[in-house]
Scaffold this active site. Structure first.
Site, mmCIF file in Angstrom:
data_model
loop_
_atom_site.group_PDB
_atom_site.id
_atom_site.type_symbol
_atom_site.label_atom_id
_atom_site.label_comp_id
_atom_site.label_asym_id
_atom_site.label_seq_id
_atom_site.Cartn_x
_atom_site.Cartn_y
_atom_site.Cartn_z
ATOM 1 N N GLY A 126 11.846 -15.276 -12.368
ATOM 2 C CA GLY A 126 12.050 -14.028 -13.085
ATOM 3 C C GLY A 126 12.841 -13.035 -12.264
ATOM 4 O O GLY A 126 13.804 -13.400 -11.589
ATOM 5 N N LYS A 150 4.215 -5.144 -14.195
ATOM 6 C CA LYS A 150 3.604 -6.298 -14.842
ATOM 7 C C LYS A 150 2.823 -5.797 -16.050
ATOM 8 O O LYS A 150 2.567 -4.595 -16.169
ATOM 9 C CB LYS A 150 2.679 -7.056 -13.873
ATOM 10 C CG LYS A 150 1.477 -6.244 -13.413
ATOM 11 C CD LYS A 150 0.614 -7.010 -12.424
ATOM 12 C CE LYS A 150 -0.070 -8.196 -13.046
ATOM 13 N NZ LYS A 150 -1.046 -8.816 -12.130
ATOM 14 N N GLU A 201 -9.667 -6.961 -0.301
ATOM 15 C CA GLU A 201 -9.714 -7.214 -1.744
ATOM 16 C C GLU A 201 -8.569 -8.137 -2.133
ATOM 17 O O GLU A 201 -7.514 -8.155 -1.502
ATOM 18 C CB GLU A 201 -9.654 -5.889 -2.522
ATOM 19 C CG GLU A 201 -8.488 -4.983 -2.171
ATOM 20 C CD GLU A 201 -7.200 -5.342 -2.874
ATOM 21 O OE1 GLU A 201 -7.271 -6.035 -3.905
ATOM 22 O OE2 GLU A 201 -6.126 -4.949 -2.380
ATOM 23 N N CYS A 203 1.254 -4.041 -3.747
ATOM 24 C CA CYS A 203 0.782 -4.962 -2.701
ATOM 25 C C CYS A 203 1.890 -5.799 -2.074
ATOM 26 O O CYS A 203 2.211 -5.641 -0.899
ATOM 27 C CB CYS A 203 -0.309 -5.872 -3.275
ATOM 28 S SG CYS A 203 -1.822 -5.002 -3.743
ATOM 29 N N ARG A 261 4.960 1.384 -9.310
ATOM 30 C CA ARG A 261 5.345 1.231 -7.910
ATOM 31 C C ARG A 261 6.144 -0.060 -7.708
ATOM 32 O O ARG A 261 5.692 -1.134 -8.057
ATOM 33 C CB ARG A 261 4.096 1.241 -7.012
ATOM 34 C CG ARG A 261 3.471 2.614 -6.855
ATOM 35 C CD ARG A 261 2.190 2.572 -6.059
ATOM 36 N NE ARG A 261 1.106 1.961 -6.819
ATOM 37 C CZ ARG A 261 -0.147 1.876 -6.376
ATOM 38 N NH1 ARG A 261 -0.461 2.346 -5.177
ATOM 39 N NH2 ARG A 261 -1.083 1.326 -7.128
#
Length: 433
Positions: free
Chosen positions: A254, A322, A152, A261, A329
């Site tokens: 940032g 985000k 994915e 991931c 996590r």
């Protein structure tokens, strides 16, 4: 088609629901009874825009079911998708116990001569398809099963959109029959379908995530250098991104990457190399830069307050790694808050959806605010950590009227620096002042 999807996390729940939306009959399996009960009661255990509406409509249409019973689900299906977690182990390798446990159960469940395709959709080390096939054969040598890899490429916060608008679908298989079945399954989503061998498919996922992580760490390294020389990283990346060989995506400086991931996948591919005696220096550097990057905000705070930040109050705007997700996590906010606490800083924090998850991971006296302005009330400095719309809507004029001192540290370079400076703020971004 009739599908079973094992695992109802971000990948499994989104994928299973999306396959149902395409007209397939899907059974989602999870071992946690409470989670299955919640799903059957219309509750979604994760925050993902657009997902609840799809779950509700497909459950109502009878195309989507949730159960704890794997055996009957597998027996009723043509395709079985493994979408369980592969968390990072102590060595940096992927923990494969959940995937292998599912493989054993599939082997015990397939007790007929029906041809089935088993799909590894979890992010797995190279060679996993072969290992899963072997585990199934150990349980049932006569099983008519072809194990494939279809990794994915979903982004949390836009997973539903990504599912229906993929850049590509990668199918890893050595079976023409399995390739035809999986191509038919994914054809409604895109014509950009690449069929390759399972090991190459598995490596494509790791290499893709590692490359994107590399771009992020690279631009953050450049941004840190910009801080020392007075250059503006936004101007630098704008100029870089106009080069077709580079492109503008993933060049946003940032406080580093987080989530489920990139951090674990960079470490996992590094571990794959190291077990063969090859030590990937670039991947090590990517990880090292990211480990330190979130603390640049604390460095800026120390500069602004002349290394005297004990007992000041800092507002953190955003906690999730985000926007549009409640996933904490590897969230940069965790490192920032713990570092601030070590300095004796008082923390006021706001996040519109991730507060409950954050509370489970953080300790100490933290004030969790009702909104962004509440977090900034009486603060000596504000830090933008996650660029939620609710956080970006604050204005420098309003903040100045409620903050103790007008200081903004923009960890996402999302605010207009000029507006804050004209309002009398001390404004620091990452690679821009």
């Amino acid at each position: 088609m009739k599908l079973t999807v094992v695992g109802t996390g971000y990948v499994g729940l989104v994928s299973g629901t999306s396959f149902a939306e395409l007209g397939n009959d899907v059974i989602c399996v999870d071992k946690i009874p409470e989670k299955v009960d919640r799903l059957n009661n219309g509750e979604i255990p994760i925050y993902e825009p657009g997902l609840k509406e799809l779950v509700d409509s497909n459950r109502a249409a009878g195309r989507l079911q949730f159960t704890t019973e794997l055996r009957p689900a597998v027996q009723a299906s043509d395709v079985v998708v493994i979408a369980v977690g592969t968390p990072e182990s102590e060595t940096g390798a992927a923990n494969m116990s959940y995937v292998y446990g599912v493989a054993d159960e599939i082997g015990e469940a397939v007790n007929d001569d029906k041809f089935r395709v088993v799909v590894n959709k979890s992010t797995v080390p190279v060679g996993t398809a072969d290992r899963v096939r072997s585990l199934i054969a150990d349980k049932n040598p006569d099983a008519q099963v072809e194990v494939c890899s279809v990794p994915e490429f979903l982004r949390e916060g836009s997973a539903v959109k990504d599912t229906f608008n993929p850049d590509r679908v990668i199918i890893g298989t050595n079976s023409n029959k399995a390739a035809d079945i999986l191509t038919e399954l994914h054809q409604p989503l895109t014509d950009n379908i690449v069929v390759t061998d399972p090991r190459s498919s598995e490596m494509i996922k790791y290499a893709s995530n590692a490359f994107l992580a590399t771009k992020i760490s690279f631009v953050n390294e450049v941004a840190n250098i910009c801080d020392y020389y007075g250059a503006d990283i936004n101007a630098v990346t704008r100029g870089m991104g106009m080069d077709n060989r580079i492109g503008p995506k993933f060049l946003n400086a940032g406080i580093g990457y987080g989530g489920s991931c990139f951090p674990k996948d960079v470490k996992a591919i590094k571990h794959l190399a190291e077990v063969k005696g090859y030590y990937p220096q670039l991947l090590q550097a990517v990880n090292d830069v990211n480990e330190k990057q979130s603390l640049r905000m604390v460095d800026h705070l120390n500069v602004i307050f002349n290394e005297d930040i004990r007992n000041i109050t800092v507002a953190l705007l955003g906690l999730a790694f985000k926007p549009n997700t409640d996933d904490m996590r590897e969230a940069p906010s965790l490192k920032i808050i713990r570092s601030l606490q070590e300095y004796g800083v008082k923390v006021r924090a706001f996040d519109p959806v991730a507060e409950d998850n954050a509370k489970q991971l953080l300790e100490g006296d933290i004030y969790f605010a009702e909104n962004a302005l509440d977090a900034c009330e009486g603060a000596d400095a504000a830090m933008l950590v996650t660029e939620w719309d609710e956080c970006l809507q604050v204005t420098p004029e309003k903040l100045k009227s409620i903050m103790n001192k007008p200081v903004m540290i923009d960890g996402r370079n999302a605010f207009e620096a000029k507006e804050f400076k004209e309002a009398g703020f001390i404004y620091h971004g990452i690679g821009r002042k």
